[in-house]
Design a protein around this motif. Sequence first.
Motif, PDB file in Angstrom:
ATOM      1  N   SER A   1     -19.997 -18.302  40.976  1.00  0.00           N
ATOM      2  CA  SER A   1     -21.038 -19.275  40.703  1.00  0.00           C
ATOM      3  C   SER A   1     -21.770 -19.748  41.941  1.00  0.00           C
ATOM      4  CB  SER A   1     -20.422 -20.490  39.987  1.00  0.00           C
ATOM      5  OG  SER A   1     -19.463 -21.093  40.811  1.00  0.00           O
ATOM      6  N   SER A   2     -21.243 -19.456  43.109  1.00  0.00           N
ATOM      7  CA  SER A   2     -21.879 -19.976  44.317  1.00  0.00           C
ATOM      8  C   SER A   2     -22.637 -18.937  45.099  1.00  0.00           C
ATOM      9  CB  SER A   2     -20.807 -20.590  45.232  1.00  0.00           C
ATOM     10  OG  SER A   2     -19.931 -19.575  45.679  1.00  0.00           O
ATOM     11  N   GLY A   3     -22.587 -17.664  44.660  1.00  0.00           N
ATOM     12  CA  GLY A   3     -23.381 -16.654  45.341  1.00  0.00           C
ATOM     13  C   GLY A   3     -22.611 -15.886  46.378  1.00  0.00           C
ATOM     14  N   ASN A   4     -21.282 -16.092  46.503  1.00  0.00           N
ATOM     15  CA  ASN A   4     -20.500 -15.322  47.460  1.00  0.00           C
ATOM     16  C   ASN A   4     -20.359 -13.885  46.997  1.00  0.00           C
ATOM     17  OD1 ASN A   4     -20.159 -17.602  48.926  1.00  0.00           O
ATOM     18  ND2 ASN A   4     -18.148 -18.100  48.079  1.00  0.00           N
ATOM     19  N   SER A   5     -20.055 -12.976  47.927  1.00  0.00           N
ATOM     20  CA  SER A   5     -19.890 -11.572  47.575  1.00  0.00           C
ATOM     21  C   SER A   5     -18.642 -11.379  46.749  1.00  0.00           C
ATOM     22  CB  SER A   5     -19.798 -10.724  48.853  1.00  0.00           C
ATOM     23  OG  SER A   5     -19.601  -9.366  48.548  1.00  0.00           O
ATOM     24  N   SER A   6     -18.723 -10.430  45.777  1.00  0.00           N
ATOM     25  CA  SER A   6     -17.596 -10.111  44.914  1.00  0.00           C
ATOM     26  C   SER A   6     -17.681  -8.646  44.577  1.00  0.00           C
ATOM     27  CB  SER A   6     -17.656 -10.980  43.648  1.00  0.00           C
ATOM     28  OG  SER A   6     -16.563 -10.701  42.825  1.00  0.00           O
ATOM     29  N   GLU A   7     -16.803  -8.174  43.690  1.00  0.00           N
ATOM     30  CA  GLU A   7     -16.858  -6.788  43.273  1.00  0.00           C
ATOM     31  C   GLU A   7     -16.781  -6.710  41.770  1.00  0.00           C
ATOM     32  OE1 GLU A   7     -15.029  -4.265  46.960  1.00  0.00           O
ATOM     33  OE2 GLU A   7     -13.707  -4.807  45.333  1.00  0.00           O
ATOM     34  N   SER A   8     -17.356  -5.642  41.200  1.00  0.00           N
ATOM     35  CA  SER A   8     -17.342  -5.480  39.759  1.00  0.00           C
ATOM     36  C   SER A   8     -15.969  -5.055  39.309  1.00  0.00           C
ATOM     37  CB  SER A   8     -18.370  -4.422  39.347  1.00  0.00           C
ATOM     38  OG  SER A   8     -17.859  -3.133  39.641  1.00  0.00           O
ATOM     39  N   GLY A   9     -15.774  -5.124  37.968  1.00  0.00           N
ATOM     40  CA  GLY A   9     -14.493  -4.726  37.412  1.00  0.00           C
ATOM     41  C   GLY A   9     -14.489  -3.278  36.998  1.00  0.00           C
ATOM     42  N   GLY A  10     -15.394  -2.447  37.509  1.00  0.00           N
ATOM     43  CA  GLY A  10     -15.462  -1.041  37.119  1.00  0.00           C
ATOM     44  C   GLY A  10     -14.485  -0.204  37.910  1.00  0.00           C
ATOM     45  N   SER A  11     -14.682   1.101  37.845  1.00  0.00           N
ATOM     46  CA  SER A  11     -13.801   2.016  38.560  1.00  0.00           C
ATOM     47  C   SER A  11     -14.069   1.946  40.045  1.00  0.00           C
ATOM     48  CB  SER A  11     -14.030   3.444  38.044  1.00  0.00           C
ATOM     49  OG  SER A  11     -15.351   3.840  38.334  1.00  0.00           O
ATOM     50  N   GLY A  12     -13.158   2.536  40.819  1.00  0.00           N
ATOM     51  CA  GLY A  12     -13.259   2.459  42.270  1.00  0.00           C
ATOM     52  C   GLY A  12     -14.551   3.023  42.799  1.00  0.00           C
TER      53      GLY A  12
ATOM     54  N   GLY B   1     -26.517 -14.794  42.705  1.00  0.00           N
ATOM     55  CA  GLY B   1     -27.261 -15.907  43.280  1.00  0.00           C
ATOM     56  C   GLY B   1     -28.603 -15.979  42.582  1.00  0.00           C
ATOM     57  N   PHE B   2     -29.686 -16.207  43.324  1.00  0.00           N
ATOM     58  CA  PHE B   2     -31.013 -16.253  42.725  1.00  0.00           C
ATOM     59  C   PHE B   2     -31.870 -15.111  43.265  1.00  0.00           C
ATOM     60  CE2 PHE B   2     -29.430 -20.505  42.049  1.00  0.00           C
ATOM     61  CZ  PHE B   2     -29.895 -20.800  40.770  1.00  0.00           C
ATOM     62  N   CYS B   3     -32.865 -14.730  42.449  1.00  0.00           N
ATOM     63  CA  CYS B   3     -33.724 -13.610  42.827  1.00  0.00           C
ATOM     64  C   CYS B   3     -35.139 -13.845  42.304  1.00  0.00           C
ATOM     65  CB  CYS B   3     -33.157 -12.307  42.252  1.00  0.00           C
ATOM     66  SG  CYS B   3     -33.200 -12.274  40.446  1.00  0.00           S
TER      67      CYS B   3
END
Length: 720
Positions: A659-670, A679-681
């Motif tokens: 919710s704050s715009g920090n980097s994360s990763e998807s739950g898909g395959s490697g 964030g916003f765009c």
Amino acid sequence: MQIDYKSELNAAQYDAVMHDEGPLLVIAGAGSGKTRTVVYRLARLVEQGVAPESILLLTFTRKAAGEMLFRAGGLLGYGLGGVSGGTFHSFAYGVLKRHHLLLGFERGFSITDRSDCTQLVADAKSNLGLGKGDRSFPKKDTVLDILSKSRNKEANVGTIIQNEAFHLLPYVEDMERMAVEYARLKKESCLLDYDDLLFELERLLRDEPDVAVSLRSRFSHIMVDEYQDTNRVQARIVKLLTGGRGNVMAVGDDAQSIYAFRGAVVANILDFPSEFPGAKIVRLERNYRSTQEVLDLANAVLANAQRKFEKRLYTEHTGGAMPEVVKTLSDQSQSRLVLEKIIELNKRYEMHEIAVLFRAGYQSYSLEVQLNKLGIAFQKFGGIKFTEAAHVKDALAFMRVQINPADSVAWKRVLGHIKGVGPKTADKIVQAAISGDGKALGRFTKRFAELMPMLEFLNQLRMDNPKPEASLGRIIEFYTPLLMAAYPDDYPRRQQGLEQLESISAQYSECDQFLAEINLDNPMEDAEEIRKNALVLSTIHSAKGLEWDAVLILDLVEERFPGRRAMQRPEDMEEERRLMYVAATRARKFLGMYVPESLYVRHLERSEPVRPSPFVLELPPLTYVEYKEGYGGRLQRPVQAQIDKPSGAGSMNAVSSASSGNSSESGGSGKDKAPVRLGFCHHKIYGRGKVLEYIPPDKYRVNFTGFGLKVIIGQYLEME
């Protein structure tokens, strides 16, 4: 034996309780032990030598003050009868009674109750010669409510009517004159009403410095509970009592300020640090009510609030069920799916520990029908059961006459809307109509001009015998002028209920079956048994301060939650967001949110697609599990929602990054892993939007203001 504060309180509570001198603001998140903090603070002040007589505790109910003083006394081992504890109004009365001469009441004054006030309004109307022969003139209770709102919101009568009762605009000038006359009558009789108490106390403190100084010296410590619910004059009174400094403790939660319609001003708590320079701010963020999964979603609801005290609720209760967002095909199928969920939840929780919440009372009508069909007992708060609503009974009476011309009870209800027809005359007309006495009916139609059109309408309705939906459509069209005349003060709200009733009728093919199931009620004789075993239906406003194991929220779509008018005013939209937060934080273990994809529109005689509530669209995907109703009526998880819950997804860090715009990763395959730019765009066509989800390998799900959810290829977005 001294109280061991450190072991009995968490760190934030301890910090607030042990505060020494100066202003203190305690931001108490939902379920964070607010009352406990106030109780221990009271005990600690007395334990360290502050005289109970020097403490002023202001609350919004006498019960709350009494409970706090009782619990604090229990900690100390002796009573705190010396503490001045009570409501703003009771405190004001005590002060004004002692200083009535300074206010110009030479022989004292009396306090009016509700019935006295309505009588004074009636006298004002009579004195001014208003409303004679006008059946649509606002009722005295309605006028009194508007005058009270005008005082509490410190806005003129015209502004109140324009914003909250636009259908009464033709009577603005009359009600403004009544307000002046009402005030004159009170003054003439040395009377003060409930609202006058606060404004007269303010006048006394402002115009009589000696009184203000005396009260400041008497009360060395002032404590105010539920500060987010104070109105403007209450906040000014607190400042006058303290001189803008001193030992004042305000406790509340800006995120739970949902009573603007009563005059509450969220700015009071938000501006406390500037109004009381040097104020210490303590945030109570540890929640003792809900699971972390529920709190993660509640935190996400507040993430986009325009103005707030930053806080993030957390708990040690983890490993709970993920909140569910259920997208239904329509508002009708929503009721069926909610009922199925209630039955499922009842296997785990007692029925009275399950609550269905909604923005407005009429939104539960369809569900009430389903509950009655299955004989499931329920209790409703913040709105009457729809079968008990007068306008619903009126509309159904027409249909009852349609299918049973001998239904004398329904006939009398219908005829009661004709001017001049009382109970005895209605009996005679009913007898003539049922027996087919045309001569007698002819005499009555000559006496009552409105009777013939009604008889002709009912006769045509019986001859055509349309299906329930078509029948109600025609009944509502005929009944609307009668509705406006019978209930001039609030007919727009009642019309919404009738539209919901028509929507419910679309499920039935026969009027007698529809009426039978509408009236199938299964009341339990023992009220205590109902409370123990019944499902809870409640408006969100009525649910504040309560909690249940499982909570289901209905109609999370635009123009229902948030409401239509709220979407036009930023400050109202912010209050709707807080209302959503309050609804979510009522749940201890399970939270379900229902989003119909279409709603029945009466004047179009069909269902129309609707947009999900922005509060749902803004939620980070990691905070809920989505289900969608297929055309076979079965629930399924959309492909994009079938993402395994990452390790720690229920923790504060996971939601914080989403919710704050920090980097994360998807739950898909490697091989699909890539940075998720949450964030916003900006987009050349759709404008500014909020990125809600990364869809491997190169797309983003974005919520654009005014356009809703779109899936866009990353190269066409300019990230902020």
